[in-house]
Every structure is written in structure tokens, then in C-alpha cells.
Design a protein around this motif. Structure first.
Motif, PDB file in Angstrom:
ATOM      1  N   GLN A  51       0.743  -0.995  -0.001  1.00 51.72           N
ATOM      2  CA  GLN A  51      -0.079   0.289   0.427  1.00 51.72           C
ATOM      3  C   GLN A  51       1.172   1.411   0.323  1.00 51.72           C
ATOM      4  OE1 GLN A  51      -2.837   0.768   3.766  1.00 51.72           O
ATOM      5  NE2 GLN A  51      -4.063   1.505   2.110  1.00 51.72           N
ATOM      6  N   ARG A  52       0.600   2.390  -0.914  1.00 48.01           N
ATOM      7  CA  ARG A  52       1.602   3.416  -1.077  1.00 48.01           C
ATOM      8  C   ARG A  52       0.497   4.522  -0.257  1.00 48.01           C
ATOM      9  NH1 ARG A  52       3.239   4.028  -5.958  1.00 48.01           N
ATOM     10  NH2 ARG A  52       4.540   5.660  -5.341  1.00 48.01           N
ATOM     11  N   GLU A  53       1.263   5.596   0.259  1.00 50.78           N
ATOM     12  CA  GLU A  53       0.814   6.816   0.443  1.00 50.78           C
ATOM     13  C   GLU A  53      -0.478   7.717  -0.466  1.00 50.78           C
ATOM     14  OE1 GLU A  53       1.669  11.126   2.575  1.00 50.78           O
ATOM     15  OE2 GLU A  53       2.523   8.997   3.280  1.00 50.78           O
ATOM     16  N   SER A  60      -6.753   5.081  -1.752  1.00 48.00           N
ATOM     17  CA  SER A  60      -5.628   4.262  -1.967  1.00 48.00           C
ATOM     18  C   SER A  60      -4.784   3.892  -3.065  1.00 48.00           C
ATOM     19  CB  SER A  60      -5.910   3.288  -0.440  1.00 48.00           C
ATOM     20  OG  SER A  60      -4.615   2.688  -0.418  1.00 48.00           O
ATOM     21  N   ALA A  61      -3.769   3.324  -2.834  1.00 49.33           N
ATOM     22  CA  ALA A  61      -2.864   3.465  -3.678  1.00 49.33           C
ATOM     23  C   ALA A  61      -1.317   1.570  -3.271  1.00 49.33           C
ATOM     24  CB  ALA A  61      -2.247   4.158  -4.478  1.00 49.33           C
ATOM     25  N   TRP A  62      -1.371   0.517  -4.608  1.00 47.63           N
ATOM     26  CA  TRP A  62      -1.494  -0.646  -3.791  1.00 47.63           C
ATOM     27  C   TRP A  62       0.086  -0.935  -5.687  1.00 47.63           C
ATOM     28  CZ3 TRP A  62      -5.992  -0.246  -2.644  1.00 47.63           C
ATOM     29  CH2 TRP A  62      -6.261  -0.553  -0.793  1.00 47.63           C
ATOM     30  N   GLY A  63       1.244  -0.435  -4.861  1.00 47.88           N
ATOM     31  CA  GLY A  63       2.356  -0.869  -6.352  1.00 47.88           C
ATOM     32  C   GLY A  63       3.325  -0.061  -6.463  1.00 47.88           C
ATOM     33  N   THR A  64       4.897  -0.025  -6.814  1.00 40.80           N
ATOM     34  CA  THR A  64       5.609   0.856  -7.245  1.00 40.80           C
ATOM     35  C   THR A  64       5.861   0.162  -8.678  1.00 40.80           C
ATOM     36  OG1 THR A  64       5.935   0.891  -4.821  1.00 40.80           O
ATOM     37  CG2 THR A  64       7.311   2.341  -6.717  1.00 40.80           C
ATOM     38  N   LEU A  70      -7.789   3.034  -5.560  1.00 42.06           N
ATOM     39  CA  LEU A  70      -9.223   2.876  -5.011  1.00 42.06           C
ATOM     40  C   LEU A  70      -9.685   4.318  -4.402  1.00 42.06           C
ATOM     41  CD1 LEU A  70     -10.286   0.522  -2.274  1.00 42.06           C
ATOM     42  CD2 LEU A  70     -10.072   2.977  -1.718  1.00 42.06           C
ATOM     43  N   THR A  71     -10.443   4.425  -5.135  1.00 38.13           N
ATOM     44  CA  THR A  71     -11.131   5.778  -4.708  1.00 38.13           C
ATOM     45  C   THR A  71     -12.891   5.609  -3.861  1.00 38.13           C
ATOM     46  OG1 THR A  71     -10.052   7.171  -5.900  1.00 38.13           O
ATOM     47  CG2 THR A  71     -11.999   7.977  -5.255  1.00 38.13           C
ATOM     48  N   CYS A  72     -12.544   6.137  -2.892  1.00 36.22           N
ATOM     49  CA  CYS A  72     -14.179   5.683  -2.136  1.00 36.22           C
ATOM     50  C   CYS A  72     -15.288   7.272  -2.426  1.00 36.22           C
ATOM     51  CB  CYS A  72     -14.406   5.975  -0.385  1.00 36.22           C
ATOM     52  SG  CYS A  72     -15.396   5.522   0.013  1.00 36.22           S
ATOM     53  N   GLY A  73     -16.515   7.876  -3.121  1.00 36.79           N
ATOM     54  CA  GLY A  73     -17.298   8.541  -2.617  1.00 36.79           C
ATOM     55  C   GLY A  73     -17.416   8.939  -4.175  1.00 36.79           C
TER      56      GLY A  73
END
Length: 152
Positions: A51-53, A60-64, A70-73
């Protein structure tokens, strides 16, 4: 004396330079309290991606480089012609119009969550990993097929 300042600053830059913040935009309903409930329950890894900042609320985001976003709302989708899949207990509308990535939006939940997954990643594995967090927001509707609506 200037050397004492430069060395710690260089060390700080080296430590923070490895994991740059992922730039994202918050959705219109990002301040919804249920988004906060979802975000705090997100997994630290998905498909071995860390998970990334991010720089936006309820994202949220994952991977480099980032391979899962991911976006909520996001806007709650109305009934749609898009294909709907159920992963564990969560219904997702599938927009696969972009050959490089799939876009998945929860169906029947308010606020809605949208997940963008690079084509190199297992879509179902990523969505399954998000089930516990996303299912904190109860479903008000489920996907159905025309056959189910007609009693078939």
C-alpha cells in the motif's frame, strides 16, 4: 557546520524519495463517514503489492508504480448495462473499455467505491482482497440479470 546540516537532509531525502506519494483526486463524496470506515480497513498488501500513501482523502494505491487505485465516494451508479460480478459479498460493475486497465465500481452501496486495476494484476484477486473493507458499507441493492427480473 554546514556539513552537519547537509548530511541529515540528504539522509532524509533518501528515505522519503523511495516511496513518493501517489497523486489522486478525491471523489465528490470523499468526506462521507463510511469512506473513512472503509479506508481504515484496507489491506496493507494486495497481490504482493504494498500500500502507498496518496494525497487525496478517501483514496489508496498499491504497487510501485501504482497498479491498483481505490477511490471512495464516487457517484453511486444507477442500474447499468455494464457486466456485474459478485466477488465474495460485493457486487462490482465492470468497465473494461480500456484495454490497459479494468475499472470496477461497487453496485448497491452508498458511498460507492471505484477500483482501477492494471491489466497485469488479477482483477478478482484485488477485488477479493478489498471485500472486508468495502463490505463495511452495507448493500442496499444487488445486481440482477434480466432473467431474474422477469422471474426466469
Amino acid at each position: 557546520m554546514p556539513h552537519l546540516i547537509v548530511v541529515p537532509l540528504a539522509a532524509l531525502i533518501a528515505l522519503t524519495g523511495c516511496a513518493a506519494t501517489v497523486p489522486m483526486k478525491p471523489a465528490d463524496d470523499a468526506t462521507n463517514p463510511l469512506c473513512a470506515e472503509i479506508i481504515v480497513r484496507l489491506p496493507e498488501t494486495i497481490n504482493d503489492l504494498e500500500q502507498r500513501e496518496t494525497d487525496a482523502q478517501a483514496t489508496s494505491a498499491w504497487g510501485t508504480p501504482a497498479q491498483i487505485l481505490l477511490t471512495c465516494g464516487v457517484a453511486v451508479p444507477a442500474p447499468s448495462e455494464l457486466r456485474c460480478v459478485t466477488i465474495s459479498t460485493v457486487d462490482w460493475l465492470v468497465d473494461d473499455s480500456n484495454p490497459d486497465r479494468g475499472t470496477f465500481t461497487t453496485y448497491g452501496r452508498d458511498p460507492a467505491v471505484q477500483v482501477v486495476v492494471d491489466d497485469e494484476i488479477s482483477d478478482s484477486g484485488a477485488l477479493y482482497a478489498l471485500t472486508d473493507a468495502v463490505s463495511v458499507n452495507p448493500a442496499a441493492r444487488k445486481c440482477t440479470t434480466p432473467e431474474n427480473q422477469l422471474g426466469g
